[in-house]
Motif scaffolding. Structure first.
Motif, PDB file in Angstrom:
ATOM      1  N   GLN A 181       0.822  -1.203   0.000  1.00  0.00           N
ATOM      2  CA  GLN A 181       0.000   0.000   0.000  1.00  0.00           C
ATOM      3  C   GLN A 181       0.860   1.259   0.000  1.00  0.00           C
ATOM      4  N   HIS A 182       1.919   1.272   0.788  1.00  0.00           N
ATOM      5  CA  HIS A 182       2.770   2.457   0.837  1.00  0.00           C
ATOM      6  C   HIS A 182       3.600   2.622  -0.428  1.00  0.00           C
ATOM      7  N   ALA A 183       3.730   1.564  -1.206  1.00  0.00           N
ATOM      8  CA  ALA A 183       4.414   1.694  -2.493  1.00  0.00           C
ATOM      9  C   ALA A 183       3.672   2.647  -3.423  1.00  0.00           C
ATOM     10  N   LEU A 184       2.381   2.898  -3.151  1.00  0.00           N
ATOM     11  CA  LEU A 184       1.644   3.905  -3.922  1.00  0.00           C
ATOM     12  C   LEU A 184       2.236   5.299  -3.707  1.00  0.00           C
ATOM     13  N   LEU A 185       3.049   5.460  -2.664  1.00  0.00           N
ATOM     14  CA  LEU A 185       3.653   6.753  -2.360  1.00  0.00           C
ATOM     15  C   LEU A 185       5.132   6.811  -2.742  1.00  0.00           C
ATOM     16  N   ALA A 186       5.615   5.831  -3.479  1.00  0.00           N
ATOM     17  CA  ALA A 186       7.039   5.775  -3.808  1.00  0.00           C
ATOM     18  C   ALA A 186       7.498   7.034  -4.536  1.00  0.00           C
ATOM     19  N   HIS A 206      12.745   9.462  -2.342  1.00  0.00           N
ATOM     20  CA  HIS A 206      13.921   9.364  -3.204  1.00  0.00           C
ATOM     21  C   HIS A 206      14.307   7.912  -3.455  1.00  0.00           C
ATOM     22  N   TYR A 207      13.550   6.958  -2.897  1.00  0.00           N
ATOM     23  CA  TYR A 207      13.873   5.550  -3.073  1.00  0.00           C
ATOM     24  C   TYR A 207      13.563   5.103  -4.498  1.00  0.00           C
ATOM     25  N   ARG A 208      14.450   4.326  -5.065  1.00  0.00           N
ATOM     26  CA  ARG A 208      14.269   3.828  -6.422  1.00  0.00           C
ATOM     27  C   ARG A 208      14.370   2.305  -6.416  1.00  0.00           C
ATOM     28  N   GLY A 209      13.360   1.681  -6.928  1.00  0.00           N
ATOM     29  CA  GLY A 209      13.340   0.228  -6.955  1.00  0.00           C
ATOM     30  C   GLY A 209      12.631  -0.347  -5.749  1.00  0.00           C
ATOM     31  N   ALA A 210      12.088  -1.569  -5.930  1.00  0.00           N
ATOM     32  CA  ALA A 210      11.274  -2.197  -4.890  1.00  0.00           C
ATOM     33  C   ALA A 210      12.068  -2.486  -3.630  1.00  0.00           C
ATOM     34  N   VAL A 211      13.279  -2.992  -3.783  1.00  0.00           N
ATOM     35  CA  VAL A 211      14.079  -3.351  -2.608  1.00  0.00           C
ATOM     36  C   VAL A 211      14.488  -2.108  -1.836  1.00  0.00           C
ATOM     37  N   GLU A 212      14.938  -1.075  -2.528  1.00  0.00           N
ATOM     38  CA  GLU A 212      15.333   0.156  -1.851  1.00  0.00           C
ATOM     39  C   GLU A 212      14.149   0.769  -1.116  1.00  0.00           C
ATOM     40  N   PHE A 213      12.962   0.694  -1.716  1.00  0.00           N
ATOM     41  CA  PHE A 213      11.786   1.245  -1.051  1.00  0.00           C
ATOM     42  C   PHE A 213      11.455   0.450   0.209  1.00  0.00           C
ATOM     43  N   GLY A 217      -7.281   0.305  -3.150  1.00  0.00           N
ATOM     44  CA  GLY A 217      -6.194   0.957  -3.854  1.00  0.00           C
ATOM     45  C   GLY A 217      -6.031   2.416  -3.503  1.00  0.00           C
ATOM     46  N   MET A 218      -6.103   2.750  -2.222  1.00  0.00           N
ATOM     47  CA  MET A 218      -5.985   4.136  -1.774  1.00  0.00           C
ATOM     48  C   MET A 218      -5.188   4.185  -0.480  1.00  0.00           C
ATOM     49  N   ILE A 219      -4.595   5.350  -0.191  1.00  0.00           N
ATOM     50  CA  ILE A 219      -3.848   5.503   1.055  1.00  0.00           C
ATOM     51  C   ILE A 219      -3.956   6.946   1.519  1.00  0.00           C
ATOM     52  N   PRO A 220      -4.364   7.176   2.771  1.00  0.00           N
ATOM     53  CA  PRO A 220      -4.658   8.534   3.251  1.00  0.00           C
ATOM     54  C   PRO A 220      -3.499   9.194   3.995  1.00  0.00           C
ATOM     55  N   VAL A 221      -2.279   9.060   3.486  1.00  0.00           N
ATOM     56  CA  VAL A 221      -1.143   9.725   4.129  1.00  0.00           C
ATOM     57  C   VAL A 221      -0.231  10.323   3.064  1.00  0.00           C
ATOM     58  N   THR A 222       0.644  11.225   3.504  1.00  0.00           N
ATOM     59  CA  THR A 222       1.660  11.828   2.649  1.00  0.00           C
ATOM     60  C   THR A 222       3.008  11.667   3.337  1.00  0.00           C
ATOM     61  N   LEU A 223       4.053  11.394   2.554  1.00  0.00           N
ATOM     62  CA  LEU A 223       5.391  11.217   3.095  1.00  0.00           C
ATOM     63  C   LEU A 223       6.236  12.466   2.874  1.00  0.00           C
ATOM     64  N   ALA A 224       7.133  12.732   3.807  1.00  0.00           N
ATOM     65  CA  ALA A 224       8.036  13.880   3.701  1.00  0.00           C
ATOM     66  C   ALA A 224       9.457  13.418   3.957  1.00  0.00           C
ATOM     67  N   THR A 253      15.773   9.488   5.589  1.00  0.00           N
ATOM     68  CA  THR A 253      14.575   8.687   5.796  1.00  0.00           C
ATOM     69  C   THR A 253      13.347   9.490   5.386  1.00  0.00           C
ATOM     70  N   VAL A 254      12.192   8.889   5.514  1.00  0.00           N
ATOM     71  CA  VAL A 254      10.937   9.583   5.256  1.00  0.00           C
ATOM     72  C   VAL A 254      10.023   9.412   6.464  1.00  0.00           C
ATOM     73  N   ARG A 255       9.111  10.340   6.631  1.00  0.00           N
ATOM     74  CA  ARG A 255       8.152  10.298   7.738  1.00  0.00           C
ATOM     75  C   ARG A 255       6.783  10.721   7.220  1.00  0.00           C
ATOM     76  N   TYR A 256       5.747  10.375   7.986  1.00  0.00           N
ATOM     77  CA  TYR A 256       4.434  10.952   7.722  1.00  0.00           C
ATOM     78  C   TYR A 256       4.498  12.451   7.994  1.00  0.00           C
ATOM     79  N   THR A 257       3.784  13.230   7.204  1.00  0.00           N
ATOM     80  CA  THR A 257       3.689  14.657   7.491  1.00  0.00           C
ATOM     81  C   THR A 257       2.881  14.860   8.769  1.00  0.00           C
TER      82      THR A 257
END
Length: 428
Positions: free
Chosen positions: A165-170, A174-181, A210-217, A223-227
């Motif tokens: 689900q979080h892959a919808l926010l890839a 800055h992560y590239r590729g499934a493993v890095e994400f 197929g939805m996700i109610p968060v944004t990453l920063a 690293t990344v975090r929820y806003t």
């Protein structure tokens, strides 16, 4: 609220599960060394006019996600369907500007690999069998899936669901590729954030749609975090869920005079929709994920969630290297809606049926239509019900979709009209 369920104790239940896992979990996890071709079909999600959300997504948002707003939700652009290496039908989502279909497919294969390792872990099975009556009573009174191995199985699937689900926010990272994400999610602590900030039904239902109610920063350390806004909205949705659960239970136990056990039995659909566990929380108490609670075991600090996440990401990394998704074209079945029902028409699959709550929901939908449900198998996602005609089955499929699931008539060796219809949000 009445307190006639003394065995309801989330911390005690968490300690039972941690005690089973702490000596060791999974053992060897065999992964195919050679690239494996997995065929999938793909369909574009159709958003409503002047919106980025589909009808199903918008409806769920309005009914169950207050105070979340459409702009705070990211939607998938495509839905896929495939048969996994165990021969079980699946559905998943991805975004065209993201990591593609590899993530949901590799996530499912990782889940299967860990499930197989779990079943093969004879020491764990033995420890579970040796649980005493007190520990079993705590699990039965607290959890939806009372069997310890089933609790682990559902936890593994929830971990994979979080990653897919979080892959919808890839595209927000800055992560590239499934493993890095996947490694980035782990290193950023997002799995722990999901366990503590989300509630179960929100994750399961938004995943299926197929939805996700968060944004990453992005953070200075990479690293990344929820806003902050996402954290506030998740907390508000959880608080609303707890309040709804308490209202439902209070009405049943005070106005109707039911015991807690009788209230759950009578209103299991309402309470399970907003979590039976939340309905039983003492007022003012905030829920915690059982896997995320820390414990002192054998004189040392132990938390189950990092153990599961680390192993999941490790196996996922190997699976990605051996997984080759290939898109194929769906084929159509030849019968018409007015043909008489056949023996084959009794069988269908619900790929996004993940837990016993899903089983009860789908069974309830079918029985409310006067249909006899002969079997619901959670592992194979297989449902057997008595339909009067293909048209009757199509109406049942539509009712199940309204409940947030995606039924398909697919056998492991074919794709038919029902699956194609399940891909189309306009059919909801």
């Amino acid at each position: 609220m009445n307190t006639d369920t003394p065995r309801y104790d989330r911390r005690a239940a968490s300690r039972v599960i941690a005690g089973l896992a702490q000596p060791g979990l999974f053992g060897d996890v065999p992964v195919p060394p050679d690239p494996r071709r997995i065929e999938f079909t793909c369909a574009t999600l159709l958003p409503e006019q002047n919106s980025h959300l589909t009808y199903s997504q918008r409806l769920y948002l309005e009914r169950f996600m207050r105070p979340c707003r459409p702009r705070q939700v990211t939607s998938a652009t495509h839905r896929i369907a495939w048969t996994d290496s165990d021969g079980v039908p699946n559905t998943g989502h991805f975004r065209s500007d993201g990591l593609g279909p590899l993530v949901p497919i590799a996530v499912r294969e990782t889940v299967l690999a860990l499930w197989h390792a779990l079943r093969a872990d004879t020491a764990l099975v033995h420890r579970a069998e040796q649980l005493g009556p007190r520990d079993r009573a705590v699990l039965e009174g607290t959890t939806t899936d009372h069997d310890p191995l089933e609790i682990f199985r559902v936890g593994i699937e929830a971990t994979g669901r979080a990653l897919a689900q979080h892959a919808l926010l890839a595209h927000q990272t800055h992560y590239r590729g499934a493993v890095e994400f996947a490694r980035g999610m782990r290193d950023s602590g997002l799995f722990a954030a999901i366990a503590t900030r989300w509630f179960w039904e929100l994750q399961a239902s938004t995943y299926r749609r197929g939805m996700i109610p968060v944004t990453l920063a992005a953070q200075p350390d990479g690293t990344v975090r929820y806003t902050a806004e996402s954290v506030a909205v998740l907390r508000a949705m959880k608080d609303a869920t707890i309040a709804d659960a308490h209202t439902a239970m209070r009405r049943a136990t005070t106005v109707e005079g039911l015991s807690v056990a009788d209230a759950i039995a009578k209103y299991h659909e309402d309470l399970d929709l907003i979590s039976r566990q939340y309905a039983l929380l003492p007022p003012g108490t905030r829920p915690s994920c059982l896997a995320a609670m820390p414990h002192q075991l054998d004189g040392a600090h132990y938390s189950l969630l990092p153990v599961v996440v680390d192993r999941f990401v490790e196996v996922f990394t190997e699976i990605v290297a051996s997984c080759r998704p290939v898109e194929v074209v769906a084929t159509r079945a030849e019968h018409t809606a007015d043909d008489p029902a056949t023996a084959e028409d009794r069988i269908f699959y619900v790929p996004d049926m993940n837990c016993k709550h899903c089983v009860r929901t789908i069974t309830g939908i079918l029985e409310s239509m006067g249909l006899v449900v002969a079997e619901v198998d959670l592992i194979t996602k297989r449902v057997v019900a008595e339909f009067r005609s293909p048209r009757n089955r199509a109406r049942a499929f539509e009712a199940i979709r309204d409940g947030g699931y995606n039924p398909v008539a697919k056998r492991p060796d074919r794709v038919d009209d029902a699956e194609i219809a399940a891909h189309s949000e306009s059919a909801v």
